[in-house]
Structures are given as C-alpha cells and as structure tokens.
Design a protein around this motif. Structure first.
Motif, short mmCIF file in Angstrom:
data_model
loop_
_atom_site.label_atom_id
_atom_site.label_comp_id
_atom_site.label_asym_id
_atom_site.label_seq_id
_atom_site.Cartn_x
_atom_site.Cartn_y
_atom_site.Cartn_z
N ILE A 134 -2.66 16.72 36.94
CA ILE A 134 -3.20 16.81 38.29
C ILE A 134 -2.29 15.99 39.19
CG2 ILE A 134 -5.20 16.44 39.78
CD1 ILE A 134 -6.98 16.58 37.36
N VAL A 135 -1.60 16.63 40.12
CA VAL A 135 -0.65 15.96 40.99
C VAL A 135 -1.14 16.00 42.43
CG1 VAL A 135 1.31 16.43 39.49
CG2 VAL A 135 0.69 18.08 41.25
N ARG A 136 -0.58 15.14 43.24
CA ARG A 136 -0.90 15.12 44.66
C ARG A 136 -0.07 16.16 45.40
NH1 ARG A 136 0.09 9.86 43.37
NH2 ARG A 136 2.03 9.93 44.57
N PRO A 137 -0.53 16.65 46.52
CA PRO A 137 0.27 17.60 47.31
C PRO A 137 1.62 16.98 47.69
CG PRO A 137 -1.99 17.53 48.10
CD PRO A 137 -1.86 16.41 47.12
N GLY A 138 2.69 17.73 47.45
CA GLY A 138 4.02 17.25 47.76
C GLY A 138 4.68 16.46 46.66
#
Length: 389
Positions: A134-138
């Motif tokens: 799960i990554v952050r936007p950008g």
C-alpha cells in the motif's frame, strides 16, 4: 544301549553342523552392508523437471562386483560402477528407486527407497514489492520477480493480463509516481527461452495486490526537560481517532529510531535519553491497517535537536586564537614601520641653531680649561707658602 547313545550323538552333530552353516551364511551376508542410494541433481532445491538429468549413487562400505538399480521394485540396470545416470528425463521416469550390490555371488539388502518426481513445470518464482503493498499517491513502487533457474524469460501480469516481458533475472518492474491507475493484482511466471531444448513453463507466482492510499502527515513537536541525562521528549500526533495506529520515530541519519505498535491513541511520546552532541532532525510517521497490510502516512515536519559538538567548539577556539595571534603580529609590524618612518622623516637643525650648539660646546670646553688652570695656580701658591714657612 549303544543304539540309544548313538542317536543323541548324531542329533548333536547335526545341530552343530547346522549352526556352523547358519553362522557362515549369516556372516557372509553381514559382510555386505546395506547400501545407501544418493540422488544427485543440479537443480535448485532438488526440483527435477522434464528434459533434465539425474545421477544415482549407490554408496556402500564393502567390496562389490556388480551394482543393481531398481525402480518400483523392478531391476532396470546393472553395472560395475556405483553411479547411475538418467538423462533426458520424462514424466514416466518418476518412481521409487533403490539399489543393491553383489560380491562372490552374495547379494546385499536393497537400499531405502528414494522418491524421484519429474515435474512438467518449474516451481513458481518469488515476487516481492518495495517499499510496500500500500503506497501513497506519487510514491515510487518496484515489483521484482526472481528464480534460481538460469536462461529463463519472465512475464509480468496485471489483473490476469500480460504486460511486460524480460530476459533479466531478477526482473524488476519500476513505476514512478504511483496513482489510481496502478492499483491491481500483479503476478509473474517464467519459461525456458526459445533456444532451449525443452520448452518448459513455471507455475504462476503468488498475486500481490497493490493499493494507493493517502494518509495525512502527523504533527510533531519537541519538549525538553532537565535531568542528569538531559532526556528529550518528542510528541507525535496523528489526525485519526478511535483506530489502532502504529507510530515510528525516524532520524535523518539512522532511519527508524523507535516504534510504538498498535495503540488506540492518536498521540504518543518518544523519549530520547542522552542524545549525542550533534544537530539532528527527527520525523514521525504513523500507519493504519487496511486489510492484511499497513498503509503509511507522509512524514511529519522535522523536529530539530540542537546539541553541542565539543570537537567543533575546540576547532573554533583554535581558529580564534590563531586569528588573534595574526592580528597581534600585524599590529606589531605596523607599529615598527611607523616608528622607523618617523625617525627617517625628522628635519635637520637650522644653521643658527647648529652654530649656537657648537658655540655652547666651545664655551663649555673653555670653562673646563679655565677651571683646570685655576686649580693648578692654587696648588702652586700653596706650595710657595709651604716653602716660606
């Protein structure tokens, strides 16, 4: 009476002979120890696939003339060498293998069975993702596929559709600035290259579900209180309530300094005992569970801890001392030059003053001579007076 004595004697002799023969036969068998069948392969994790090769070594500790290889309790070969080879393996070569050997027409016991299973596919590759599922936007994301087998071609799949092929091993798919379009399930497999003798494919890897989730950064501030060790207290507060939260305190040079796992609070305190005497920046992040994975927030604004670096202070002191010495030297040089120029620039005495000075010197000399003559006259007069007496 003699017949009765003879019968027990004959029975006793037959018993002895039987025992001798049994012992002799048993000893001959015992000399041929039970062998051990060793399976030798060049495959990672001993996974055997079709088209490959396997070696079977019948290991024994006594003399042997002939070695026998059996499959599923059926003899399939005999030779004078203890090592058997099976090349260009097929699915039909799967089975239970054992071996035995002979010496002077005496056979050993068969070895324990070894199960050889020939696969029609390679094991699945290993798939990993960085920095997390799960990554952050950008945020950048890297998915990597790897296998211990060589000369393979990889294929990446997203939601069941292939989208990337490569001959690299390991093979990494790098995505910069991840967004909603990158959400999905990713997997990979591999197969032998087109120039290989046997065209074999691997099983599909596990699926990795990639999600993009943005969590607001926490707030962080510093509280310092006195004490023998000068402990520093950093407060980290997440903008969430009534959920289990994980916190991390990060350092600009050391990475993760401290973690607080699974608390139902949105504010925690990190204590740093005896911080070293250097300037450091600290950050904090928090994470929340989404499904079976954790989603991390953006990092907080930096918190600075200002310390005293005694090495730097000593160096500064030395530099200041050197500058003071240099300034003193410059001042002395300037003063000496001014004094020398002052002496050189003094004007000569005018003629009148010079004559006056010369006359004064002459007058002093005349006075000194006159005084000397008067003294001589006084001495002469005193002498004449003495004679008259």
């Amino acid at each position: 009476m003699s017949v009765r004595k003879t019968r027990p004697t004959m029975f006793f002799l037959r018993t002895i002979i039987s025992c001798i023969l049994l012992v002799k036969e048993t000893g001959a068998v015992d000399q041929l120890n039970k062998p051990y069948l060793e399976v030798l392969t060049s495959y990672p994790d001993d996974v055997i696939v079709i088209g490959g090769k396997v070696r079977l070594h019948c290991k024994n500790r006594t003399k042997a003339e002939t070695f026998y290889l059996t499959k599923d309790q059926n003899d399939i070969g005999s030779q004078n060498n203890s090592e058997f080879s099976i090349v260009d393996l097929k699915l039909s070569d799967s089975g239970l293998y054992s071996c035995r050997y002979s010496w002077n027409n005496v056979f050993s016991e068969p070895s324990e069975h070894q199960d050889i299973y020939v696969h029609d596919k390679y094991p699945p590759p290993q798939i990993t993702v960085k920095p997390r599922k799960i990554v952050r936007p950008g945020e950048d994301i890297t998915i990597t596929c790897a296998t211990p087998y060589s000369n393979m071609q990889f294929t990446f799949y997203k939601n069941g559709q292939s989208f990337k092929v490569s001959n690299d091993n390991p093979f990494s798919y790098f995505k910069r600035n991840a967004g909603e379009e990158d959400v999905g399930q990713y997997a990979c497999d591999f197969r032998t290259k087109s120039d290989s003798k046997a065209q074999i494919q691997s099983y599909l890897s596990d699926y990795i579900t990639i999600k993009v989730k943005g969590l607001d950064s926490p707030s962080a501030w510093l509280e310092k209180y006195g004490g023998e060790n000068q402990t520093v207290k950093i407060i980290c507060q997440a903008p969430v309530t009534s959920k289990m939260v994980w916190f991390q305190l990060l350092n600009s040079s050391e990475g993760i300094v401290e973690e607080i796992d699974g608390v139902f609070e949105n504010q925690v305190t990190f204590n740093i005992a005896s911080p070293d005497h250097t300037q450091k920046q600290y950050y904090c992040v928090y994470a929340m569970r989404i499904g079976n994975n954790l989603a991390f927030s953006a990092i907080s604004k930096p918190v600075f801890i200002w310390g005293v670096d005694y090495t730097t202070v000593n160096i500064i002191r030395l530099l200041i001392s050197a500058l003071v010495l240099i300034l003193l030297g410059v001042i002395l040089v300037i003063h000496f030059n001014i004094f020398q120029k002052t002496e050189e620039s003094l004007p000569e005495l005018p003629p009148a003053r010079r004559n006056q000075a010369e006359q004064s010197e002459y007058t002093e000399m005349v006075i000194m001579k006159t005084e000397h003559v008067m003294e001589d006259n006084e001495i002469s007069s005193a002498g004449d007076n003495i004679e008259e007496l």
